[in-house]
Enzyme design. Structure first.
Site, mmCIF file in Angstrom:
data_model
loop_
_atom_site.group_PDB
_atom_site.id
_atom_site.type_symbol
_atom_site.label_atom_id
_atom_site.label_comp_id
_atom_site.label_asym_id
_atom_site.label_seq_id
_atom_site.Cartn_x
_atom_site.Cartn_y
_atom_site.Cartn_z
ATOM 1 N N ASP A 9 8.173 5.307 1.117
ATOM 2 C CA ASP A 9 9.075 4.167 0.911
ATOM 3 C C ASP A 9 8.502 3.246 -0.169
ATOM 4 O OD1 ASP A 9 6.914 3.319 2.485
ATOM 5 O OD2 ASP A 9 8.093 1.833 3.577
ATOM 6 N N ASP A 14 2.495 3.318 -1.695
ATOM 7 C CA ASP A 14 3.174 4.631 -1.737
ATOM 8 C C ASP A 14 3.147 5.169 -3.174
ATOM 9 O OD1 ASP A 14 5.019 4.680 1.000
ATOM 10 O OD2 ASP A 14 4.828 2.678 0.142
ATOM 11 N N ASN A 38 9.852 -0.311 3.211
ATOM 12 C CA ASN A 38 9.439 -1.512 2.478
ATOM 13 C C ASN A 38 10.644 -2.243 1.890
ATOM 14 O OD1 ASN A 38 6.639 -1.423 2.857
ATOM 15 N ND2 ASN A 38 6.433 0.164 1.293
ATOM 16 N N THR A 123 4.405 8.243 4.701
ATOM 17 C CA THR A 123 3.741 6.965 4.407
ATOM 18 C C THR A 123 4.706 5.787 4.543
ATOM 19 O OG1 THR A 123 4.157 7.151 2.032
ATOM 20 C CG2 THR A 123 2.079 8.076 2.841
ATOM 21 N N PHE A 164 3.275 -2.139 10.281
ATOM 22 C CA PHE A 164 4.635 -2.126 9.732
ATOM 23 C C PHE A 164 5.377 -0.805 9.959
ATOM 24 C CE2 PHE A 164 7.603 -1.229 6.259
ATOM 25 C CZ PHE A 164 8.468 -2.308 6.372
ATOM 26 N N ASN A 165 4.815 0.326 9.552
ATOM 27 C CA ASN A 165 5.571 1.590 9.593
ATOM 28 C C ASN A 165 5.990 1.954 11.020
ATOM 29 O OD1 ASN A 165 5.376 1.943 6.838
ATOM 30 N ND2 ASN A 165 3.548 3.245 6.954
ATOM 31 N N HIS A 238 -3.143 1.385 1.294
ATOM 32 C CA HIS A 238 -3.054 2.197 2.523
ATOM 33 C C HIS A 238 -2.705 3.669 2.287
ATOM 34 C CE1 HIS A 238 -2.587 -1.713 4.632
ATOM 35 N NE2 HIS A 238 -1.739 -2.023 3.667
ATOM 36 N N ASP A 239 -1.508 3.878 1.691
ATOM 37 C CA ASP A 239 -0.873 5.195 1.771
ATOM 38 C C ASP A 239 -1.627 6.301 1.033
ATOM 39 O OD1 ASP A 239 1.081 3.926 3.226
ATOM 40 O OD2 ASP A 239 2.480 3.750 1.549
#
Ligand code: BDR
Ligand code: CA
Length: 320
Positions: A9, A14, A38, A123, A164-165, A238-239
């Protein structure tokens, strides 16, 4: 060579996951699929196209789920901006989207490739993946592994309990953790170690060229929102950690645990309830854990190794 489908996303981190996957010679990126997260599906899909245009990446891109399975949509505009990828100038798409729904792209690839050869790398929220399992349950037995960014065992970032995810679509996430496949949870405990510090930005700048500028412009925006929203001096990418794990398994360590997603908690909805020693717990947890495969939970990142991979991939895409 590891084959992957990246379900994302974009999203600043990402975008770096896409560039790492496409720029590393040990990864074969079979497709990019998208999911609302996102930002809206339309925006994140356009961003995936823009990242591919910036990186000269030509793999198929297909749009997936427009929103969570049962809950209202919740986007991360405070972190990723109105476009979902604020900061850089977004290049226009250079080609068409794959006409199929992302669910069908995922199923078609997994049913066509040799079983046990393709990794799923989600992700974003897990809506598209959950729908794919629901449409074609046989994919579960054909996937080599699922390496997902989401959750945490110590904290959240939307609420103090939920990342979040997972917060966005807990029902989808629970379906993914409950399925009988090999899952690695790359949560905030790990990804908050993958910070884009000033020395990292200098290394990316030194790659030179328009792609490096695209990435440093992204990171400048990401830095400002992470500072404002969370007080982080450097933003966590993060991703990209999920992709790095498939390139170099030593990039982070894991511990096996029972992981389940909190669906009904009054304050804890979307929490990834993680039990490292379920056999030491109460009977209810032991029973639930016995019925589910252990999840590999990411714990400690080798930060230098991680950034070496990202900088190397950007260099390769730039030279192409
Ligand atoms: C996750 O949420 C999104 O904002 C990022 O892209 C990442 O996937 C971090 O909590
Ligand atoms: Ca994401």
């Amino acid at each position: 060579m590891e084959k992957i489908i990246l379900d994302c996303d974009p999203g600043h981190d990402d975008a770096i996951a896409i560039l790492l996957a496409a720029g590393n010679p040990d990864i074969e990126l079979l497709a990019i699929t998208t999911v609302a997260g996102n930002q809206t599906l339309e925006k994140v899909t356009r961003n995936a196209m823009a990242v591919c245009a910036a990186g000269g990446i030509t793999v198929p891109i297909a749009a997936g789920a427009v929103g969570p399975l049962v809950r209202p949509q919740y986007v991360a505009e405070d972190i990723h901006g109105d476009s979902g990828l604020d900061g850089p100038v977004l290049p226009a798409a250079t080609r068409d989207l794959d006409p199929r729904h992302a669910v069908d792209v995922i199923i078609d690839i997994l049913m066509a490739e040799e079983p046990g050869t393709v990794h799923l790398v989600p992700t974003g929220p897990l809506t598209t993946i959950a729908l794919a399992i629901r449409k074609e349950p046989r994919i579960v037995g054909r996937v080599k592994s699922v390496v997902l960014m989401g959750g945490a065992y110590t904290r959240g970032n939307v609420t103090s309990a939920a990342e979040f995810n997972i917060y966005v679509d807990p029902e989808a996430a629970e379906a993914v953790f409950a399925a009988d496949w090999d899952v690695t949870m790359v949560g905030l405990d790990l990804t908050h170690q993958a910070t884009a510090t000033p020395d990292v930005i200098d290394r990316i700048t030194a790659v030179g060229g328009p792609l490096a500028t695209f990435v440093t412009d992204m990171l400048a925006f990401f830095r400002s929102t992470y500072l404002e929203r969370f007080g982080f001096p450097d933003p966590p990418v993060h991703d990209a950690c999920c992709v790095a794990k498939l390139i170099d398994p030593a990039v982070f360590s894991t511990s096996d645990a029972f992981v389940a997603v909190e669906l009904n908690g009054r304050w804890t909805s979307g929490m990834t309830y993680t039990v490292f020693d379920p056999e030491l717990s109460v009977p209810e947890v032991r029973t639930a854990a016995a019925a589910r495969r252990r999840t590999h939970v990411a714990t400690t990142l080798d930060k230098d190794r991680f950034w070496d991979l990202v900088v190397d991939a950007l260099g390769r895409l730039t030279e192409k």
